[in-house]
Motif scaffolding. Structure first.
Motif, PDB file in Angstrom:
ATOM      1  N   ILE A 471       0.825  -1.219   0.000  1.00 19.81           N
ATOM      2  CA  ILE A 471       0.000   0.000   0.000  1.00 19.81           C
ATOM      3  C   ILE A 471       0.858   1.268   0.000  1.00 19.81           C
ATOM      4  CG2 ILE A 471      -2.079  -0.981   0.998  1.00 19.81           C
ATOM      5  CD1 ILE A 471      -1.121  -0.223   3.734  1.00 19.81           C
ATOM      6  N   ASP A 472       2.115   1.152  -0.365  1.00 18.66           N
ATOM      7  CA  ASP A 472       2.967   2.345  -0.457  1.00 18.66           C
ATOM      8  C   ASP A 472       2.415   3.326  -1.487  1.00 18.66           C
ATOM      9  OD1 ASP A 472       4.576   1.341   1.452  1.00 18.66           O
ATOM     10  OD2 ASP A 472       6.197   0.720   0.115  1.00 18.66           O
ATOM     11  N   LYS A 473       1.957   2.820  -2.609  1.00 23.39           N
ATOM     12  CA  LYS A 473       1.406   3.694  -3.646  1.00 23.39           C
ATOM     13  C   LYS A 473       0.151   4.399  -3.146  1.00 23.39           C
ATOM     14  CE  LYS A 473       0.070   3.668  -8.534  1.00 23.39           C
ATOM     15  NZ  LYS A 473      -0.140   2.831  -9.743  1.00 23.39           N
ATOM     16  N   TYR A 474      -0.652   3.706  -2.361  1.00 18.18           N
ATOM     17  CA  TYR A 474      -1.861   4.326  -1.811  1.00 18.18           C
ATOM     18  C   TYR A 474      -1.493   5.465  -0.868  1.00 18.18           C
ATOM     19  CZ  TYR A 474      -5.994   5.019   1.079  1.00 18.18           C
ATOM     20  OH  TYR A 474      -7.034   5.590   1.768  1.00 18.18           O
ATOM     21  N   TRP A 475      -0.496   5.234   0.013  1.00 18.44           N
ATOM     22  CA  TRP A 475      -0.068   6.313   0.921  1.00 18.44           C
ATOM     23  C   TRP A 475       0.404   7.531   0.128  1.00 18.44           C
ATOM     24  CZ3 TRP A 475      -2.460   4.954   4.833  1.00 18.44           C
ATOM     25  CH2 TRP A 475      -2.303   3.760   5.518  1.00 18.44           C
ATOM     26  N   ASP A 476       1.197   7.279  -0.900  1.00 14.99           N
ATOM     27  CA  ASP A 476       1.703   8.403  -1.707  1.00 14.99           C
ATOM     28  C   ASP A 476       0.551   9.166  -2.367  1.00 14.99           C
ATOM     29  OD1 ASP A 476       4.250   7.648  -0.999  1.00 14.99           O
ATOM     30  OD2 ASP A 476       4.593   6.450  -2.812  1.00 14.99           O
ATOM     31  N   THR A 477      -0.420   8.439  -2.883  1.00 15.62           N
ATOM     32  CA  THR A 477      -1.572   9.103  -3.512  1.00 15.62           C
ATOM     33  C   THR A 477      -2.351   9.922  -2.484  1.00 15.62           C
ATOM     34  OG1 THR A 477      -1.742   7.243  -5.060  1.00 15.62           O
ATOM     35  CG2 THR A 477      -3.634   8.721  -4.907  1.00 15.62           C
ATOM     36  N   LEU A 478      -2.476   9.378  -1.292  1.00 15.83           N
ATOM     37  CA  LEU A 478      -3.188  10.091  -0.233  1.00 15.83           C
ATOM     38  C   LEU A 478      -2.453  11.369   0.154  1.00 15.83           C
ATOM     39  CD1 LEU A 478      -5.833   9.409   1.153  1.00 15.83           C
ATOM     40  CD2 LEU A 478      -4.535   8.378   3.031  1.00 15.83           C
ATOM     41  N   LEU A 479      -1.129  11.284   0.254  1.00 12.48           N
ATOM     42  CA  LEU A 479      -0.340  12.482   0.585  1.00 12.48           C
ATOM     43  C   LEU A 479      -0.440  13.521  -0.529  1.00 12.48           C
ATOM     44  CD1 LEU A 479       2.861  10.876   2.153  1.00 12.48           C
ATOM     45  CD2 LEU A 479       1.055  12.122   3.338  1.00 12.48           C
ATOM     46  N   GLU A 480      -0.442  13.063  -1.768  1.00 14.79           N
ATOM     47  CA  GLU A 480      -0.593  13.993  -2.886  1.00 14.79           C
ATOM     48  C   GLU A 480      -1.962  14.678  -2.863  1.00 14.79           C
ATOM     49  OE1 GLU A 480       0.078  11.646  -6.323  1.00 14.79           O
ATOM     50  OE2 GLU A 480       2.245  11.430  -5.977  1.00 14.79           O
ATOM     51  N   MET A 481      -2.906  14.083  -2.202  1.00 10.36           N
ATOM     52  CA  MET A 481      -4.238  14.674  -2.069  1.00 10.36           C
ATOM     53  C   MET A 481      -4.307  15.620  -0.859  1.00 10.36           C
ATOM     54  SD  MET A 481      -7.802  12.573  -1.568  1.00 10.36           S
ATOM     55  CE  MET A 481      -7.381  11.516  -2.951  1.00 10.36           C
ATOM     56  N   LEU A 482      -3.649  15.261   0.252  1.00  9.19           N
ATOM     57  CA  LEU A 482      -3.761  16.024   1.493  1.00  9.19           C
ATOM     58  C   LEU A 482      -2.855  17.249   1.524  1.00  9.19           C
ATOM     59  CD1 LEU A 482      -3.906  13.055   4.038  1.00  9.19           C
ATOM     60  CD2 LEU A 482      -5.790  14.549   3.377  1.00  9.19           C
ATOM     61  N   TRP A 483      -1.624  17.108   1.027  1.00  8.80           N
ATOM     62  CA  TRP A 483      -0.690  18.249   1.084  1.00  8.80           C
ATOM     63  C   TRP A 483      -1.234  19.472   0.344  1.00  8.80           C
ATOM     64  CZ3 TRP A 483       2.623  19.374   4.499  1.00  8.80           C
ATOM     65  CH2 TRP A 483       3.445  18.429   5.101  1.00  8.80           C
ATOM     66  N   PRO A 484      -1.667  19.347  -0.894  1.00 12.23           N
ATOM     67  CA  PRO A 484      -2.198  20.546  -1.577  1.00 12.23           C
ATOM     68  C   PRO A 484      -3.395  21.155  -0.850  1.00 12.23           C
ATOM     69  CG  PRO A 484      -1.741  18.813  -3.161  1.00 12.23           C
ATOM     70  CD  PRO A 484      -1.621  18.192  -1.800  1.00 12.23           C
ATOM     71  N   ARG A 485      -4.248  20.283  -0.240  1.00 10.53           N
ATOM     72  CA  ARG A 485      -5.402  20.837   0.466  1.00 10.53           C
ATOM     73  C   ARG A 485      -4.966  21.627   1.692  1.00 10.53           C
ATOM     74  NH1 ARG A 485     -10.095  22.843  -0.905  1.00 10.53           N
ATOM     75  NH2 ARG A 485     -11.400  23.109   0.955  1.00 10.53           N
ATOM     76  N   PHE A 486      -4.004  21.098   2.418  1.00  8.70           N
ATOM     77  CA  PHE A 486      -3.502  21.821   3.593  1.00  8.70           C
ATOM     78  C   PHE A 486      -2.879  23.155   3.181  1.00  8.70           C
ATOM     79  CE2 PHE A 486       0.195  22.717   6.327  1.00  8.70           C
ATOM     80  CZ  PHE A 486      -0.467  23.005   7.505  1.00  8.70           C
TER      81      PHE A 486
END
Length: 717
Positions: A471-486
């Motif tokens: 699930i490393d790819k899933y974590w990376d995708t999630l971070l790519e979603m959360l960082w810009p929002r923050f």
């Protein structure tokens, strides 16, 4: 004896001794043999007168040679020189020789007994030696024959050893071949009749697998015996495959039952992981059928479970969440609609961390997940980051377990294992991303988003520690979603502060403003969270936010009419922000250092502003005197006697009341008692901080301006 007389060579025959003497010798020998002496001194008579030395029986061929040799003898030459009569001398010598010979004969006769005994012994020894020689000759002959026999036996032994080794090698290979090919009755009965869950079935299945592989290998070598067992092995294999297929499919179908803990049948399958290995090795189509059935079943189960869990989990979230208008620079007096509910922003909780940071602590991060129905019964509500942690910790735990199961049961690693995992969890992960995208796109709770980012970072480290890359790819995708929002929410807050109009903030006083308090709480929260996993972009945005807050504080301070009120407002706000930051962030942070410098500068300016009404003239004079003293213009100082006298008299009459008024004014102006006390201490402190300290005192007294008995102004002494 050295005279060189002719050496006579006695003939082999009996010499011509006198018959009377010679005939006596045997008699004497017989007497000796009989035990007597054989003769006595009186009876021994030798007649040597008849001995003929000139007998023809003597050999005199070499007489001339001996004569010539004797003439060369030293004694003969000496006798010839002295004139001795050789004949007479010869007779004399002959007589002496005869006497010696007679004496020697007597000695021999005297020792005849011993000589006879010696002769007997020698004869006996000779007989013994002759027998021994015959015996040794026999032994030698026997040893010769034995040596030949030993050599023959050795050759036979070597040949037998070679034959033995060859037979053992052949026997070993034949025995192995027979063991591999022969199908025992117990195997047949176990495979046909025993349930697959029995240990005996598993053991016989291993044996069957080995025999099938051995037959394949021997068939490749064209072993004729393989044809005898191929048919029975095929039938056993077909029966084993059918029983294994039915067992595994039943276990997979049991996953579909409602309220089933699928980990139990998974553990049961792991116990019989060799079943799939057997199918994979001998019936790939059945193995693919079983694997596809498992992947499809588990994919549906995980999707259904997490979809239901996520839906029920979101129902226990706080009803009041941050909205688009809940920004740092929005006024508390902003009007709301008639039906609007009280918002969290009115309590400044949107920008406060409080105990929300515990969600990334060690105890809660890997703690039990939230049970929605229990929370609903207890009427417990949670912030979004707690729901996010519970949801994704369940995902992490199940994903790790599922990945390890796939690798262990289906015998895959690397990319094939990832492909199987994606087939099982792909739909679930896609559902998670869709849910997060929908929620995050309308989320304005920056602290919740930032905590979610750090939860992902910690969960990513946990999966790496467990060696599960699924699930490393899933974590990376999630971070790519959360960082810009923050970053977007942070930029909205920065923009809101930029757009804040101080004139629209309503009534202003010198106490800390609610916007600066929001900033202090928010900045300390972000800094304290960011310390564990620093992010440069976050620090940059915080720097921009700090600069805008400083500008806002200056703009709001400018709304006050007096400089004193402006300084009080600035000091109160800087002190409040500094106190909040130092409470939750490290003291070496950039924000703490910046506000500390601003607070010190404004405090110094306020002290000077505070002292100006009561002690302004004296402070101004001290500064002028210090400047003149530094330039060496002491003569001008001596002309200020009247001015100094007036200042000192005025100070003596008003300093107590001025100091008391100053203290009361300070305590009324500052909300932080500690800060007010510090300012009073600095205001009363003599020395270099205000008016030059002892250096100014020496400029006043010791540099011939005033008598030493005069009191020094308070700004100097």
């Amino acid at each position: 004896m050295g005279w060189g007389w002719p050496r006579c060579k006695w003939p082999a025959a009996k010499p011509a001794w006198p018959s009377a003497w010679w005939s006596r010798v045997p008699e004497e020998e017989e007497a000796v043999a009989a035990g007597g002496t054989g003769h006595s001194e009186e009876t021994l008579q030798l007649n040597l007168g008849d001995l003929d030395l000139t007998s023809d029986e003597f050999i005199l061929d070499e007489v001339d040679i001996h004569i010539q040799a004797n003439l060369e003898d030293a004694l003969v030459q000496e006798a010839l020189k002295t004139g001795v009569d050789l004949r007479q001398y010869s007779k004399q010598v002959e007589m002496e020789l005869q006497q010696i010979e007679n004496a020697s004969i007597k000695d021999y006769i005297k020792e005849s007994k011993n000589i006879a005994s010696l002769h007997t012994q020698i004869t006996a020894c000779d007989a013994v030696l002759e027998r021994m020689e015959a015996m040794l000759s026999s032994f030698q002959s026997d040893l010769s024959s034995i040596s030949c026999e030993i050599q023959t036996l050795q050759e036979q032994s070597v040949a037998m050893n070679v034959r033995l080794r060859n037979r053992q090698a052949v026997r070993g290979r034949l025995s192995q071949l027979v063991d591999e090919l022969v199908v025992p009755n117990i195997m047949i009965s176990t495979i046909l009749e025993t349930p697959v869950t029995e240990q005996g079935f598993l053991e016989q299945l291993h044996e069957l697998n080995n025999k099938i592989n051995a037959v394949k290998e021997q068939a490749f070598r064209e072993t004729m015996a393989c044809a005898d067992v191929a048919d029975i092995l095929d039938k056993l294999k077909a029966k084993a495959v059918a029983k294994i297929r039915e067992f595994i499919l039943q276990k997979i179908y049991s996953f579909r039952k409602p309220m089933t803990n699928y980990q139990i049948p998974q553990n049961a399958l792991l116990k019989y992981r060799f079943f799939y290995q057997f199918l994979l090795g001998h019936e790939r189509s059945v193995a693919k059928e079983v694997r596809d059935e498992y992947l499809e079943t588990m994919s549906k189960i995980y999707l259904s479970y997490f979809k239901s869990y996520t839906s029920r989990l979101m129902k226990v979230q706080y009803e009041e969440v941050a909205e688009k208008e809940d920004l740092m620079g929005v006024e508390d007096t902003a009007k709301k609609g008639f039906f609007s509910k009280p918002s969290l922003r009115n309590r400044n909780t949107i920008f406060t961390l409080g105990n929300r940071g515990s969600v990334i602590g060690g105890a809660e991060l890997e703690g039990p997940i939230i049970v929605p129905h229990s929370a609903q019964k207890s009427d417990v509500r949670y912030p979004f980051e707690s729901l996010f942690r519970s949801q994704h910790y369940a995902l992490l735990d199940n994903s790790c377990r599922e990945y390890l199961f796939l690798c262990d049961f289906f015998l895959v690693t690397g990319n094939p294992a990832l492909d199987l995992f994606n087939a099982v969890m792909g739909k679930t992960l896609a559902m998670f991303l869709k849910h997060m995208d929908a929620y995050v796109s309308d989320c304005y709770d920056s602290i919740a988003v930032f905590l979610s980012i750090h939860i992902v970072l910690r969960f990513k480290a946990i999966t790496a520690k467990r060696n599960v890359p699924a699930i490393d790819k899933y974590w990376d995708t999630l971070l790519e979603m959360l960082w810009p929002r923050f970053e977007h929410i942070l930029e909205l807050n920065i923009q809101s502060i930029q757009n804040t109009d101080p004139q629209k903030l309503g009534f202003l006083d010198t106490r800390p403003h609610y916007i600066t308090r929001r900033y202090a709480e928010f900045s300390s929260a972000i800094v304290s969270i960011n310390q564990t996993f620093p992010h440069d972009r976050t620090l940059t945005l915080l720097g921009q936010l700090q600069a805008e807050v400083e500008n806002l504080v200056l703009r709001v301070a400018a709304e006050f009419s007096s400089r004193k009120e402006q300084l009080i407002f600035l000091i109160n706000n800087y002190d409040m922000m500094l106190g909040v930051l130092m409470e939750r962030a490290v003291e070496e942070s950039k924000e703490v250092e910046g506000f500390q410098q601003l607070l010190n500068a404004r405090t110094q300016e306020f002290i000077e502003e505070l002292l100006a009404p009561g002690f302004g003239g004296m402070i101004a004079f001290v500064k002028e005197a210090e400047a003149l003293a530094e330039r060496g213009q002491l003569e001008r100082l001596r002309g200020e006697e009247a001015r100094v006298t007036q200042l000192v008299r005025g100070f003596a009459g008003t300093w107590k009341a001025a100091v008391e008024s100053l203290s009361q004014d300070v305590m009324r102006s500052f909300t932080n008692f500690k800060n007010g006390t510090t300012i009073i201490q600095v205001g009363h402190k003599p020395g270099q901080e205000r008016a030059g300290g002892e250096k100014a005192q020496h400029s006043w007294q010791a540099n011939h301006c005033m008598p030493a008995s005069w009191p020094c102004p308070p700004g100097i002494g």
